[in-house]
Design an enzyme around this catalytic site. Sequence first.
Site, mmCIF file in Angstrom:
data_model
loop_
_atom_site.group_PDB
_atom_site.id
_atom_site.type_symbol
_atom_site.label_atom_id
_atom_site.label_comp_id
_atom_site.label_asym_id
_atom_site.label_seq_id
_atom_site.Cartn_x
_atom_site.Cartn_y
_atom_site.Cartn_z
ATOM 1 N N ARG A 180 0.553 -1.253 -0.501
ATOM 2 C CA ARG A 180 0.175 0.016 0.231
ATOM 3 C C ARG A 180 0.770 1.316 -0.231
ATOM 4 N NH1 ARG A 180 -4.129 2.573 0.787
ATOM 5 N NH2 ARG A 180 -5.130 3.885 2.841
ATOM 6 N N HIS A 211 -5.702 11.610 10.515
ATOM 7 C CA HIS A 211 -5.506 10.212 10.705
ATOM 8 C C HIS A 211 -4.099 9.960 9.891
ATOM 9 C CE1 HIS A 211 -10.394 9.597 9.689
ATOM 10 N NE2 HIS A 211 -10.064 10.024 10.287
ATOM 11 N N CYS A 226 8.047 3.356 16.788
ATOM 12 C CA CYS A 226 8.656 1.923 17.874
ATOM 13 C C CYS A 226 7.702 2.032 18.804
ATOM 14 C CB CYS A 226 10.214 2.090 18.249
ATOM 15 S SG CYS A 226 10.650 0.608 18.928
ATOM 16 N N CYS A 282 16.153 -0.342 18.459
ATOM 17 C CA CYS A 282 16.219 -1.270 19.299
ATOM 18 C C CYS A 282 15.756 -3.094 18.201
ATOM 19 C CB CYS A 282 15.173 -1.140 20.018
ATOM 20 S SG CYS A 282 12.945 -0.755 19.948
ATOM 21 N N ALA A 324 -14.449 15.436 -8.523
ATOM 22 C CA ALA A 324 -12.928 16.817 -7.172
ATOM 23 C C ALA A 324 -11.965 17.483 -8.396
ATOM 24 C CB ALA A 324 -12.372 15.695 -5.840
#
Length: 240
Positions: A68, A117, A125, A147, A228
Amino acid sequence: MSVERLAELIRERAPCVVLTGAGVSTESGIPDFRSPTGIWADVDPMEYGSLRAFQADPEKIWSFYARRIEMLTGAEPNEAHYALAELERRGYVRAVVTQNIDLLHSRAGSREVVEVHGSIRTASCPACRASHPLDESLLPLPRCPDCGAVLKPDVVFFGELLPRAAIDRAYELARGTRLLIVVGSTLEVYPVADLPLETVRAGGSFAIVNRGPTALDGRAVLNVDGSAGETLHELATVLG
Ligand code: NAD
């Protein structure tokens, strides 16, 4: 005719605030969520888009998300994004509040973009909380350089709260404008769908540019049912 009416409203009430959803990016080749050809037509949102699913099996979710993200970073802004950036430069638009995570408003030149969003710009992390640029070289399974834990993209998953500063700013903008224009959203996702009503509660009104119905059509001062890209391009021309 309705584009001219929208231009008239903007002339009377600018600067306006624009609230965009997935429909503003479909003309860039990015599917929306709820249309029959949308993303969730083939993928179960709770299986791939929820926080619980990510926590249970982050590698599985990344196998979907990596594709994606590659698709989103490969897309280009379309006429709708460029028209909004131009209207901001000309003082007609104060800010764009977007539900999209694709960065296309910023890439088209919009300066004040509130990403309620989140976005694919960074990933955090879950173990040490550090935030890192979501560089494509980290794909397909981004790990924390500090890490080694699997990073979570800084996009809002189902079951997660919206970023506080962004939603507060969005409400402030909605209250402070006399005209909010919704572009390409079904207005079914809360609390974002409440923003046009916040404008109304503060004494303003809202218009909708969307292909197909939305949950708030009956409350809008104007509904433009159309593309649009075409509508906003024409709007920028009419406003001169
Ligand atoms: P949605 O899918 O619920 O609604 C999109 C609306 O836009 C539909 O009514 C559709 O008919 C309309 N539309 C589609 N193409 C259009 C066009 N070219 N011109 C005008 N209208 C058009 O999307 P939403 O309301 O934004 O809802 C939800 C969620 O989708 C958000 O949480 C957002 O984060 C996420 N999302 C983002 C992207 C992205 O970043 N580009 C893509 C898909 C989904």
